[in-house]
Design a protein around this motif. Structure first.
Motif, mmCIF file in Angstrom:
data_model
loop_
_atom_site.group_PDB
_atom_site.id
_atom_site.type_symbol
_atom_site.label_atom_id
_atom_site.label_comp_id
_atom_site.label_asym_id
_atom_site.label_seq_id
_atom_site.Cartn_x
_atom_site.Cartn_y
_atom_site.Cartn_z
ATOM 1 N N ALA A 140 0.828 -1.211 0.000
ATOM 2 C CA ALA A 140 0.000 0.000 0.000
ATOM 3 C C ALA A 140 0.861 1.258 0.000
ATOM 4 C CB ALA A 140 -0.935 -0.005 1.211
ATOM 5 N N ILE A 141 1.954 1.235 0.764
ATOM 6 C CA ILE A 141 2.839 2.403 0.829
ATOM 7 C C ILE A 141 3.521 2.641 -0.520
ATOM 8 C CG2 ILE A 141 4.983 3.276 1.847
ATOM 9 C CD1 ILE A 141 4.095 1.963 4.485
ATOM 10 N N ILE A 142 4.012 1.580 -1.144
ATOM 11 C CA ILE A 142 4.662 1.716 -2.454
ATOM 12 C C ILE A 142 3.677 2.244 -3.491
ATOM 13 C CG2 ILE A 142 5.749 0.444 -4.343
ATOM 14 C CD1 ILE A 142 7.552 0.925 -1.909
ATOM 15 N N ARG A 143 2.436 1.767 -3.451
ATOM 16 C CA ARG A 143 1.421 2.244 -4.398
ATOM 17 C C ARG A 143 1.093 3.718 -4.153
ATOM 18 N NH1 ARG A 143 -1.290 -1.906 -7.192
ATOM 19 N NH2 ARG A 143 -0.706 -3.995 -6.465
ATOM 20 N N ALA A 144 1.015 4.119 -2.886
ATOM 21 C CA ALA A 144 0.727 5.525 -2.570
ATOM 22 C C ALA A 144 1.865 6.431 -3.037
ATOM 23 C CB ALA A 144 0.495 5.692 -1.069
ATOM 24 N N LEU A 145 3.108 5.982 -2.830
ATOM 25 C CA LEU A 145 4.260 6.754 -3.295
ATOM 26 C C LEU A 145 4.251 6.876 -4.816
ATOM 27 C CD1 LEU A 145 7.043 5.266 -0.978
ATOM 28 C CD2 LEU A 145 6.185 7.617 -0.929
ATOM 29 N N SER A 146 3.902 5.800 -5.486
ATOM 30 C CA SER A 146 3.821 5.836 -6.941
ATOM 31 C C SER A 146 2.724 6.789 -7.405
ATOM 32 C CB SER A 146 3.556 4.420 -7.481
ATOM 33 O OG SER A 146 3.390 4.426 -8.880
ATOM 34 N N ASP A 147 1.593 6.767 -6.712
ATOM 35 C CA ASP A 147 0.489 7.665 -7.052
ATOM 36 C C ASP A 147 0.890 9.129 -6.891
ATOM 37 O OD1 ASP A 147 -2.292 8.155 -7.773
ATOM 38 O OD2 ASP A 147 -2.624 8.685 -5.675
ATOM 39 N N ALA A 148 1.750 9.393 -5.913
ATOM 40 C CA ALA A 148 2.226 10.763 -5.666
ATOM 41 C C ALA A 148 3.454 11.104 -6.497
ATOM 42 C CB ALA A 148 2.534 10.947 -4.189
ATOM 43 N N ASN A 149 3.976 10.105 -7.232
ATOM 44 C CA ASN A 149 5.210 10.279 -8.020
ATOM 45 C C ASN A 149 6.373 10.711 -7.118
ATOM 46 O OD1 ASN A 149 6.733 10.187 -10.383
ATOM 47 N ND2 ASN A 149 6.356 12.345 -10.872
ATOM 48 N N VAL A 150 6.492 10.012 -5.992
ATOM 49 C CA VAL A 150 7.527 10.311 -4.995
ATOM 50 C C VAL A 150 8.320 9.033 -4.717
ATOM 51 C CG1 VAL A 150 7.903 10.930 -2.570
ATOM 52 C CG2 VAL A 150 6.225 12.183 -3.918
ATOM 53 N N SER A 151 9.616 9.149 -4.590
ATOM 54 C CA SER A 151 10.444 7.999 -4.238
ATOM 55 C C SER A 151 10.656 7.975 -2.723
ATOM 56 C CB SER A 151 11.796 8.077 -4.941
ATOM 57 O OG SER A 151 12.567 9.141 -4.424
ATOM 58 N N PRO A 152 10.941 6.810 -2.146
ATOM 59 C CA PRO A 152 11.171 6.739 -0.698
ATOM 60 C C PRO A 152 12.241 7.702 -0.207
ATOM 61 C CG PRO A 152 10.916 4.534 -1.600
ATOM 62 C CD PRO A 152 10.953 5.471 -2.780
ATOM 63 N N SER A 153 13.253 7.964 -1.018
ATOM 64 C CA SER A 153 14.341 8.853 -0.605
ATOM 65 C C SER A 153 13.886 10.300 -0.441
ATOM 66 C CB SER A 153 15.490 8.787 -1.616
ATOM 67 O OG SER A 153 15.059 9.236 -2.898
ATOM 68 N N GLU A 154 12.718 10.646 -1.003
ATOM 69 C CA GLU A 154 12.197 12.007 -0.905
ATOM 70 C C GLU A 154 11.290 12.205 0.307
ATOM 71 O OE1 GLU A 154 11.260 13.788 -5.069
ATOM 72 O OE2 GLU A 154 10.893 11.627 -5.237
ATOM 73 N N VAL A 155 11.032 11.147 1.053
ATOM 74 C CA VAL A 155 10.117 11.200 2.182
ATOM 75 C C VAL A 155 10.873 11.551 3.459
ATOM 76 C CG1 VAL A 155 8.438 9.910 3.555
ATOM 77 C CG2 VAL A 155 8.605 9.501 1.088
ATOM 78 N N ASP A 156 10.378 12.516 4.210
ATOM 79 C CA ASP A 156 11.024 12.919 5.460
ATOM 80 C C ASP A 156 10.727 11.949 6.597
ATOM 81 O OD1 ASP A 156 12.216 15.387 4.515
ATOM 82 O OD2 ASP A 156 10.187 16.185 4.415
ATOM 83 N N PHE A 157 9.461 11.539 6.702
ATOM 84 C CA PHE A 157 9.052 10.633 7.781
ATOM 85 C C PHE A 157 7.952 9.707 7.275
ATOM 86 C CE2 PHE A 157 10.088 14.750 9.773
ATOM 87 C CZ PHE A 157 11.132 14.377 10.605
ATOM 88 N N VAL A 158 7.906 8.505 7.831
ATOM 89 C CA VAL A 158 6.768 7.617 7.622
ATOM 90 C C VAL A 158 6.188 7.293 8.991
ATOM 91 C CG1 VAL A 158 8.276 5.567 7.561
ATOM 92 C CG2 VAL A 158 5.948 5.432 6.651
ATOM 93 N N LEU A 159 4.871 7.416 9.102
ATOM 94 C CA LEU A 159 4.162 7.170 10.359
ATOM 95 C C LEU A 159 3.194 6.011 10.157
ATOM 96 C CD1 LEU A 159 4.057 10.553 9.719
ATOM 97 C CD2 LEU A 159 3.663 10.476 12.165
ATOM 98 N N SER A 160 3.285 5.018 11.018
ATOM 99 C CA SER A 160 2.425 3.856 10.834
ATOM 100 C C SER A 160 2.243 3.106 12.146
ATOM 101 C CB SER A 160 3.031 2.923 9.777
ATOM 102 O OG SER A 160 2.166 1.855 9.495
ATOM 103 N N GLY A 161 1.206 2.297 12.185
ATOM 104 C CA GLY A 161 0.930 1.460 13.343
ATOM 105 C C GLY A 161 -0.038 0.363 12.968
ATOM 106 N N ASP A 162 -0.257 -0.581 13.866
ATOM 107 C CA ASP A 162 -1.153 -1.702 13.603
ATOM 108 C C ASP A 162 -1.604 -2.285 14.939
ATOM 109 O OD1 ASP A 162 0.931 -3.955 14.258
ATOM 110 O OD2 ASP A 162 1.939 -2.641 12.818
ATOM 111 N N LEU A 163 -2.211 -3.445 14.913
ATOM 112 C CA LEU A 163 -2.757 -4.056 16.126
ATOM 113 C C LEU A 163 -1.819 -5.087 16.760
ATOM 114 C CD1 LEU A 163 -6.441 -4.691 14.958
ATOM 115 C CD2 LEU A 163 -5.613 -2.854 16.432
#
Length: 333
Positions: A61-84
């Protein structure tokens, strides 16, 4: 940004530059099938455990969202996530190969709204790009919170079905996407519910509190929104929400409210009792169905209020109550 009451307003609203929602086989058989960016027929995702399958799904899901935004992981300042899962291991394994500074969050099923809220504050504070996301998996959650799947326990009507799904959104300082105009970090609310098979009842008071506080701070009414969308109250929790809003705040929510846990499944045909739950419930619905409808102009103003039951396997076994929380995010196109 400025704060009024409990609500944070952004003078320069962050923009959702890209998004993706993915789901499992059962969710792909529901009403929102055409809106998901991917449906995985194999819910093990080719992994050796359901927990690793959940991580693989969130990573996707994260890779697809980055692709949709035309952004590479190296351009991201922070990733925030959590689960159960214990210590948010689902997110940790999903993110470990992305080489992005990571912030783990725990808000139970409210985590999608929490990650969007914290991400928005980071953008307002100067970050240029932040990724928010979360996930859940039916099998990994059942193993941790209730019984082994092999047990075959019967579910009461108030029980909900943990969604196998994940969602991710890329936040940026500017752009043409859906904007996050305001947020509210919820307040823990506990009315003494102890039944882990009735999480809707545990979360409804928190949802009622956050929605009423947000309406008060913004001087608005339910009819001012195209939709007030809760995370996963399900049928039982939604009915309780209407009662609480009318009883405590004299606000009629019926007709203006939708719930992700009721949207993702066909309650009559799919045998999911009261509807969907889990971090991936609101995440997958918001990051596919809702945001796509907003981009198409079908929805212009949505108050997204994800709800969470703040319990653990230990607290549940010790007979403690289930505190609830709800975070709000105002989305505008």
């Amino acid at each position: 940004m400025h704060i009024k009451g409990k609500t944070i307003f952004f003078d320069t609203p962050p923009v959702i530059a890209g998004h993706a929602g993915v789901a499992g086989k059962k969710e792909g058989e529901g009403p929102l099938a055409q809106d998901f960016d991917a449906i995985f027929e194999d819910t093990t995702m080719g992994q050796q455990s359901y927990e690793l399958a959940e991580s693989a799904m969130l990573h996707d899901a994260i890779i697809r969202a980055l692709s949709d935004a035309n952004v590479s992981p190296s351009e991201v300042d922070f990733v925030l996530s959590g689960d159960l899962l214990d210590q948010c291991m689902g997110s940790s394994f999903a993110l470990k190969d992305l080489e992005i500074p990571s912030i783990g969050l725990y808000g139970a099923c409210s985590t999608m709204a929490l990650s969007l809220s914290v991400g928005s504050m980071l953008i307002d504070g100067g970050a240029s790009c932040v990724v928010a996301g979360t996930s859940s998996h039916f099998c990994s959650s059942e193993r941790q919170f209730r019984f082994p799947l092999e047990y075959g326990g019967q579910r009461p009507p108030s029980a909900q079905w943990t969604v196998t799904g994940a969602g991710s959104a890329v936040l940026a300082q500017k752009g043409s996407g859906v904007k996050i105009k305001a947020i509210q970090i919820g307040t823990i609310t506990d009315l003494g519910i102890k039944d882990a098979n009735n999480m809707g009842a545990a979360m409804a008071p928190a949802a009622s509190r956050t929605i009423s506080d947000f309406l008060k701070d913004t001087n608005t009414q339910p009819q001012d929104y195209d939709m007030i969308l809760t995370g996963d109250l399900g049928y039982t929790g939604s009915e309780l929400l209407y009662e609480l809003m009318q009883q405590d705040y004299k606000i009629k929510l019926n007709g203006y409210h939708k719930d992700c846990g009721m949207l993702i499944y066909d309650l009559k045909e799919q045998d999911v009792n009261s509807g969907g739950s889990g971090c991936g419930c609101s995440a997958s619905v918001l990051c596919s169905h809702i945001l796509k409808n907003m981009e198409q102009g079908k929805l212009k103003k949505v108050l997204f209020v994800a709800t969470g039951a703040l319990m653990s396997p230990t607290s549940n076994k010790q007979g403690n109550t289930i505190p609830g929380i709800a975070h709000a995010v105002l989305l505008e196109r």
